[in-house]
Design a protein around this motif. Sequence first.
Motif, PDB file in Angstrom:
ATOM      1  N   ALA A 187       0.835  -1.202   0.000  1.00  0.00           N
ATOM      2  CA  ALA A 187       0.000   0.000   0.000  1.00  0.00           C
ATOM      3  C   ALA A 187       0.867   1.249   0.000  1.00  0.00           C
ATOM      4  N   PRO A 188       0.420   2.302  -0.677  1.00  0.00           N
ATOM      5  CA  PRO A 188       1.113   3.587  -0.543  1.00  0.00           C
ATOM      6  C   PRO A 188       0.971   4.077   0.887  1.00  0.00           C
ATOM      7  N   CYS A 189       2.018   4.704   1.391  1.00  0.00           N
ATOM      8  CA  CYS A 189       1.969   5.112   2.793  1.00  0.00           C
ATOM      9  C   CYS A 189       2.247   6.597   2.960  1.00  0.00           C
ATOM     10  N   GLY A 190       2.035   7.347   1.899  1.00  0.00           N
ATOM     11  CA  GLY A 190       2.109   8.791   2.011  1.00  0.00           C
ATOM     12  C   GLY A 190       0.764   9.356   2.431  1.00  0.00           C
ATOM     13  N   LEU A 251       5.106   8.275  -2.291  1.00  0.00           N
ATOM     14  CA  LEU A 251       3.994   7.548  -1.672  1.00  0.00           C
ATOM     15  C   LEU A 251       4.433   6.172  -1.207  1.00  0.00           C
ATOM     16  N   TRP A 252       5.478   5.630  -1.838  1.00  0.00           N
ATOM     17  CA  TRP A 252       5.952   4.288  -1.481  1.00  0.00           C
ATOM     18  C   TRP A 252       7.371   4.296  -0.895  1.00  0.00           C
ATOM     19  N   HIS A 322       1.533  -3.126   4.423  1.00  0.00           N
ATOM     20  CA  HIS A 322       0.208  -3.667   4.173  1.00  0.00           C
ATOM     21  C   HIS A 322       0.082  -4.081   2.708  1.00  0.00           C
ATOM     22  N   LEU A 323      -0.256  -5.327   2.487  1.00  0.00           N
ATOM     23  CA  LEU A 323      -0.512  -5.824   1.145  1.00  0.00           C
ATOM     24  C   LEU A 323      -1.979  -5.573   0.816  1.00  0.00           C
ATOM     25  N   ASP A 364      -1.493   4.895   9.711  1.00  0.00           N
ATOM     26  CA  ASP A 364      -0.070   5.033   9.971  1.00  0.00           C
ATOM     27  C   ASP A 364       0.649   5.446   8.688  1.00  0.00           C
ATOM     28  N   CYS A 365       0.072   6.403   7.995  1.00  0.00           N
ATOM     29  CA  CYS A 365       0.626   6.795   6.701  1.00  0.00           C
ATOM     30  C   CYS A 365       2.011   7.407   6.830  1.00  0.00           C
ATOM     31  N   HIS A 366       2.322   7.965   7.960  1.00  0.00           N
ATOM     32  CA  HIS A 366       3.651   8.513   8.189  1.00  0.00           C
ATOM     33  C   HIS A 366       4.174   7.937   9.508  1.00  0.00           C
ATOM     34  N   PRO A 367       5.376   7.346   9.497  1.00  0.00           N
ATOM     35  CA  PRO A 367       6.266   7.245   8.357  1.00  0.00           C
ATOM     36  C   PRO A 367       5.857   6.152   7.400  1.00  0.00           C
ATOM     37  N   CYS A 368       6.458   6.188   6.212  1.00  0.00           N
ATOM     38  CA  CYS A 368       6.154   5.207   5.181  1.00  0.00           C
ATOM     39  C   CYS A 368       6.659   3.831   5.602  1.00  0.00           C
TER      40      CYS A 368
END
Length: 368
Positions: A187-190, A251-252, A322-323, A364-368
Amino acid sequence: MQCRPDQDSPCRSRRAPGAGICGTRMFHHGASAGRDSMELRVVEAFFAVADELHFGRAAARLGVTQGRVSQMIRSLEREIGAALFVRSSRQVELTVLGERFHTQALAGYEQLMGALRDSREAATVVGGRLRIGFLPGSGGYIAPVVAAFEERHPDCSVEVGSVPLPAALIPYDLLASGEYDIIVGWAPCGDPKVVTAAGLTVGSTFISTPRAVVVPEGHPLTTFETVTWDDLVDYELLNPSNTVRPEIRDLWTQRSTPSGRALRYTADDLLTMGGGRERTVEDLLFLVARGRGLYVSITALMDHFPQQGLALIPLRDAAPKHLVPMWMTAAETATIRAFAEVTAANRPQGVEMQIIEQGEWETDCHPC
């Protein structure tokens, strides 16, 4: 309104073949913006009247009042500059100009209405071809999902395969280009707002797993049982891509530590290190073993891709990976939604990975 007496068949009756061309109810339309911006509903009214040769029946088919049909026909005639129908108390007929307009506009109108029907079907009916890509190493978990989907939707033709590196690490371009309809990957984490702005939809989390950093045996970090992002700032990490736009890449790709310190990446990216060729996970790990850079991955990496000469150290302050299934929002169809639903309903059981609920990837988008 009279026809010119010097013309052959000055008024012609024309019923379109079949059960009517425009049985589709109209959707929302904006206001006309000039002579070259004819509204579709007006053209639809023309074909309904030309088919029925009766304003009342045309109105019933369109689901509007007879007065509204008359108003739209008058609007069209004003825009063209001449009458398209001869109206009398006993019948409605096409004029010569109306016949000409009908002939010339019919093919384009039928093509447009066919496109609308096809699009509506794609949006509501599960079927056709579905091209699925998945992260290398996850095939064992994806196969039961694909089997469940095919059993539930036997009319859908599924094409599925592993996505090569480095595209598997940042799959946005493969989705945006239409090469894949849906990709099950990290998953993108930005910032979720950036994800949305990029036109990407992220489905429910399929698998969640802790992070770790891969280093060569004998590396200074191997003296620690666990490390933090700040422990990595003195070392170069493998650069996944120099070609993806920075706002998409980030984002990744983690660019800084939680404390704000910048992370360092190799000047050459994976594609360049591979001589312009696509890479495998084994290639990536071999780069780490050769000392070309460290790689932040997951704690289960070596279970899927065992390789000597490497050490895997848990990254204790990193959010889990996260897949998830991902697809372009603008390309979403009922088939894509159906596969995402089957993915959520068939999360693997009994694996040594944390399974979490839908939507938690955003917390938990930040940190990636």
